[in-house]
Design a protein around this motif. Structure first.
Motif, mmCIF file in Angstrom:
data_model
loop_
_atom_site.group_PDB
_atom_site.id
_atom_site.type_symbol
_atom_site.label_atom_id
_atom_site.label_comp_id
_atom_site.label_asym_id
_atom_site.label_seq_id
_atom_site.Cartn_x
_atom_site.Cartn_y
_atom_site.Cartn_z
ATOM 1 N N TYR A 1 0.831 -1.211 0.000
ATOM 2 C CA TYR A 1 0.000 0.000 0.000
ATOM 3 C C TYR A 1 0.863 1.258 0.000
ATOM 4 O O TYR A 1 0.624 2.191 -0.789
ATOM 5 C CB TYR A 1 -0.919 0.008 1.223
ATOM 6 C CG TYR A 1 -1.607 1.338 1.415
ATOM 7 C CD1 TYR A 1 -2.801 1.617 0.765
ATOM 8 C CD2 TYR A 1 -1.041 2.328 2.229
ATOM 9 C CE1 TYR A 1 -3.428 2.849 0.922
ATOM 10 C CE2 TYR A 1 -1.660 3.559 2.377
ATOM 11 C CZ TYR A 1 -2.844 3.815 1.720
ATOM 12 O OH TYR A 1 -3.448 5.037 1.862
ATOM 13 N N LEU A 2 1.863 1.313 0.857
ATOM 14 C CA LEU A 2 2.689 2.515 1.001
ATOM 15 C C LEU A 2 3.497 2.801 -0.263
ATOM 16 O O LEU A 2 3.641 3.960 -0.673
ATOM 17 C CB LEU A 2 3.619 2.362 2.206
ATOM 18 C CG LEU A 2 2.919 2.343 3.574
ATOM 19 C CD1 LEU A 2 3.871 1.850 4.658
ATOM 20 C CD2 LEU A 2 2.377 3.727 3.926
ATOM 21 N N GLU A 3 4.016 1.759 -0.894
ATOM 22 C CA GLU A 3 4.780 1.944 -2.129
ATOM 23 C C GLU A 3 3.880 2.452 -3.258
ATOM 24 O O GLU A 3 4.265 3.363 -4.011
ATOM 25 C CB GLU A 3 5.444 0.627 -2.528
ATOM 26 C CG GLU A 3 6.653 0.261 -1.681
ATOM 27 C CD GLU A 3 7.827 1.195 -1.930
ATOM 28 O OE1 GLU A 3 8.398 1.165 -3.032
ATOM 29 O OE2 GLU A 3 8.147 2.002 -1.020
ATOM 30 N N LYS A 4 2.688 1.890 -3.383
ATOM 31 C CA LYS A 4 1.756 2.349 -4.425
ATOM 32 C C LYS A 4 1.333 3.791 -4.180
ATOM 33 O O LYS A 4 1.221 4.586 -5.116
ATOM 34 C CB LYS A 4 0.529 1.434 -4.467
ATOM 35 C CG LYS A 4 0.809 0.066 -5.069
ATOM 36 C CD LYS A 4 -0.431 -0.815 -5.056
ATOM 37 C CE LYS A 4 -0.143 -2.159 -5.715
ATOM 38 N NZ LYS A 4 -1.315 -3.073 -5.644
ATOM 39 N N ARG A 5 1.127 4.130 -2.926
ATOM 40 C CA ARG A 5 0.737 5.510 -2.600
ATOM 41 C C ARG A 5 1.859 6.480 -2.925
ATOM 42 O O ARG A 5 1.610 7.583 -3.422
ATOM 43 C CB ARG A 5 0.362 5.587 -1.119
ATOM 44 C CG ARG A 5 -0.093 6.964 -0.670
ATOM 45 C CD ARG A 5 -0.777 6.905 0.674
ATOM 46 N NE ARG A 5 -1.012 8.227 1.233
ATOM 47 C CZ ARG A 5 -1.683 8.457 2.350
ATOM 48 N NH1 ARG A 5 -2.201 7.454 3.029
ATOM 49 N NH2 ARG A 5 -1.856 9.695 2.806
ATOM 50 N N ALA B 1 -5.140 -0.462 4.252
ATOM 51 C CA ALA B 1 -5.701 0.615 3.437
ATOM 52 C C ALA B 1 -6.686 1.474 4.229
ATOM 53 O O ALA B 1 -6.988 2.612 3.835
ATOM 54 C CB ALA B 1 -6.385 0.052 2.198
ATOM 55 N N ASP B 2 -7.151 0.958 5.373
ATOM 56 C CA ASP B 2 -8.063 1.738 6.212
ATOM 57 C C ASP B 2 -7.369 2.914 6.878
ATOM 58 O O ASP B 2 -8.025 3.708 7.572
ATOM 59 C CB ASP B 2 -8.707 0.843 7.276
ATOM 60 C CG ASP B 2 -9.870 0.035 6.713
ATOM 61 O OD1 ASP B 2 -10.195 0.204 5.522
ATOM 62 O OD2 ASP B 2 -10.456 -0.771 7.460
ATOM 63 N N ILE B 3 -6.086 3.050 6.669
ATOM 64 C CA ILE B 3 -5.396 4.253 7.147
ATOM 65 C C ILE B 3 -6.049 5.499 6.553
ATOM 66 O O ILE B 3 -6.084 6.554 7.193
ATOM 67 C CB ILE B 3 -3.885 4.217 6.800
ATOM 68 C CG1 ILE B 3 -3.179 5.423 7.429
ATOM 69 C CG2 ILE B 3 -3.649 4.159 5.311
ATOM 70 C CD1 ILE B 3 -1.681 5.449 7.212
ATOM 71 N N GLU B 4 -6.608 5.377 5.348
ATOM 72 C CA GLU B 4 -7.263 6.526 4.728
ATOM 73 C C GLU B 4 -8.495 6.954 5.527
ATOM 74 O O GLU B 4 -8.836 8.142 5.586
ATOM 75 C CB GLU B 4 -7.626 6.198 3.280
ATOM 76 C CG GLU B 4 -6.398 5.965 2.403
ATOM 77 C CD GLU B 4 -6.735 5.559 0.990
ATOM 78 O OE1 GLU B 4 -7.926 5.662 0.608
ATOM 79 O OE2 GLU B 4 -5.818 5.141 0.250
ATOM 80 N N ARG C 1 1.945 7.130 -6.616
ATOM 81 C CA ARG C 1 0.890 8.063 -7.032
ATOM 82 C C ARG C 1 1.217 9.485 -6.616
ATOM 83 O O ARG C 1 0.878 10.441 -7.308
ATOM 84 C CB ARG C 1 -0.461 7.656 -6.424
ATOM 85 C CG ARG C 1 -1.036 6.361 -6.912
ATOM 86 C CD ARG C 1 -2.517 6.242 -6.538
ATOM 87 N NE ARG C 1 -2.749 6.467 -5.108
ATOM 88 C CZ ARG C 1 -2.784 5.501 -4.195
ATOM 89 N NH1 ARG C 1 -2.549 4.246 -4.564
ATOM 90 N NH2 ARG C 1 -3.022 5.793 -2.928
ATOM 91 N N ASP C 2 1.866 9.619 -5.466
ATOM 92 C CA ASP C 2 2.167 10.939 -4.907
ATOM 93 C C ASP C 2 3.613 10.948 -4.402
ATOM 94 O O ASP C 2 3.865 10.599 -3.248
ATOM 95 C CB ASP C 2 1.201 11.250 -3.761
ATOM 96 C CG ASP C 2 1.480 12.596 -3.105
ATOM 97 O OD1 ASP C 2 2.291 13.377 -3.664
ATOM 98 O OD2 ASP C 2 0.897 12.873 -2.038
ATOM 99 N N PRO C 3 4.564 11.335 -5.241
ATOM 100 C CA PRO C 3 5.983 11.297 -4.848
ATOM 101 C C PRO C 3 6.309 12.152 -3.619
ATOM 102 O O PRO C 3 7.341 11.936 -2.977
ATOM 103 C CB PRO C 3 6.704 11.846 -6.088
ATOM 104 C CG PRO C 3 5.761 11.579 -7.221
ATOM 105 C CD PRO C 3 4.389 11.734 -6.643
ATOM 106 N N SER C 4 5.453 13.110 -3.278
ATOM 107 C CA SER C 4 5.709 13.938 -2.094
ATOM 108 C C SER C 4 5.408 13.179 -0.793
ATOM 109 O O SER C 4 5.800 13.617 0.292
ATOM 110 C CB SER C 4 4.877 15.217 -2.138
ATOM 111 O OG SER C 4 3.498 14.928 -2.026
#
Length: 301
Positions: A68-72, A149-152, A75-78
Motif C-alpha cells: 500500500y505505502l509503495e503504491k501511494r 488501506a483503512d489508514i485513509e 501516485r504521490d511522490p511527495s
C-alpha cells in the motif's frame, strides 16, 4: 485501595533506553543512531509496529502495508514514509524476518528497533514513537488484523478534527460496529468479560470511545510525543491510559470504523489478561486522582 495504588506507584514513566536501544541496524548491517524525538519531522508518516514473537504473522502485515505505502508513494511522490518494527525482546526469529524487509526496501523506509528485554506492547510502541521521524504516527498491530488501506479512514477522521489545538489530535480505528457479529462467535464467559471491561473503561477512565483497544491509531506527532512521555502503563491497558491522558489534556479524538479480522496467535490469555487490565484500569484512575501520577514531562534518557 487508593493507598495501595499510591504507595506502589512508580512515580515517573519508564523512559530509559538501554545503550543497545539507541541504534538501528541498517540494511548494510551497520549501526545508526536513532533520531531524537525533539528533531523536526522529515517523513509524512511513521508506522510503528510492536512485535513480540511475531515471526509467523509479521510477513502478512508487512507485505500488505508496504504494498500500500509503495503504491501511494508512486501516485504521490511527495508522500514519504517509514515503517519501524519494534522487536520487543522476542525469543523467535522476529528480528530476522523484519530485517529482510529492511534489506529489501532500504533502511530509510524500514527500520528494526530491537529492545533488550520485553517491555510490553505499550512500552514497545513508545520506543518506536520516540524513534520516529513522521509528522503523523500510526500504531499498527503486527498480526495485520486491520486492513492497512483503512489508514485513509483514520486520516479522514484526523482531518475532520481540524483545527488541531497545539497541533494535537488522535484518530482511533474502531471495531465497535462489529460487536454483534463477534458476540455470536464468542462464549458467554468471554462476552461477559468484554462487557465488564467496557464498563470499567467507561466508568473509570475514558468516556465517549466505544473501542479503546483497537491497535490501529493515528496521532499527530505533537499528540504522540505529549501523551507517550506521560504514559506509565506498558502492557495491554496502555491504550486506555493513552486516551485518558489525551482527554485530560483536551486533545480531540475521533473514532472511525475500520475493517478487522481476528487472526490466530493472540498473546492475550482471556481470564488473566482481562484481570490484569481490570486492575490497571482501577490503578490508572486512582494514581492520577491521588497525584501519584501527574501530567508532566521529562526528558528521555
Amino acid at each position: 485501595i487508593s493507598m495501595i495504588a499510591h504507595i506502589t506507584a512508580r512515580k515517573m514513566p519508564n523512559l530509559h533506553r538501554h545503550e543497545e536501544e539507541k541504534f538501528f541496524v541498517n540494511a548494510g548491517g551497520r549501526k545508526e543512531s536513532v533520531p531524537s524525538r525533539h528533531d523536526p519531522p522529515t517523513k509524512e508518516l511513521s508506522v510503528v509496529v510492536p512485535s513480540y514473537n511475531e515471526e509467523d504473522r509479521l510477513p502478512l502485515m508487512m507485505d500488505e502495508a508496504l504494498d500500500y505505502l509503495e503504491k501511494r508513494q508512486k501516485r504521490d511522490p511527495s508522500f514519504t514514509y517509514e515503517v519501524i518494527v519494534v522487536n520487543d525482546g522476542s525469543k523467535d526469529q522476529t528480528e530476522k524476518v523484519a530485517m529482510k524487509y529492511c534489506k529489501k526496501y532500504g533502511s530509510d523506509k524500514v527500520r528494526v528497533l530491537s529492545l533488550v528485554k520485553n517491555r510490553g506492547k505499550g512500552g514497545a510502541v513508545r520506543m518506536g514513537v520516540f524513534s520516529s521521524r513522521g509528522k503523523k504516527i500510526l500504531m499498527a498491530d503486527a498480526d495485520g488484523a486491520t486492513k492497512f488501506a483503512d489508514i485513509e479512514k483514520v486520516e479522514e477522521g484526523l482531518k475532520n478534527l481540524q483545527p488541531w489545538p497545539n497541533q494535537m489530535a488522535i484518530s482511533c480505528g474502531s471495531r465497535a460496529h462489529l460487536e454483534k457479529d463477534s458476540i455470536a462467535k464468542r462464549s458467554y464467559f468471554r462476552t461477559l468479560l468484554m462487557y465488564g471491561f467496557h464498563f470499567l473503561v467507561w466508568f473509570l477512565c475514558v468516556k465517549g470511545i466505544r473501542d479503546t483497544q483497537c491497535g490501529f491509531k493515528l496521532l499527530t506527532r505533537e499528540a504522540a510525543l505529549r501523551t507517550f512521555q506521560t504514559l506509565h502503563i506498558e502492557r495491554w491497558a496502555f491504550d486506555v491510559e493513552l486516551l485518558y491522558i489525551a482527554q485530560c489534556l483536551r486533545i480531540p479524538i475521533a473514532e472511525v470504523a475500520v475493517n478487522w479480522t481476528e487472526i490466530e496467535g493472540s498473546k492475550l490469555v482471556p481470564f488473566w489478561s482481562w484481570l490484569q487490565m481490570g486492575r490497571d484500569l482501577l490503578f490508572i484512575r486512582l494514581r492520577y486522582m491521588t497525584g501519584a501520577w501527574q501530567l508532566e514531562t521529562r526528558k528521555c534518557n
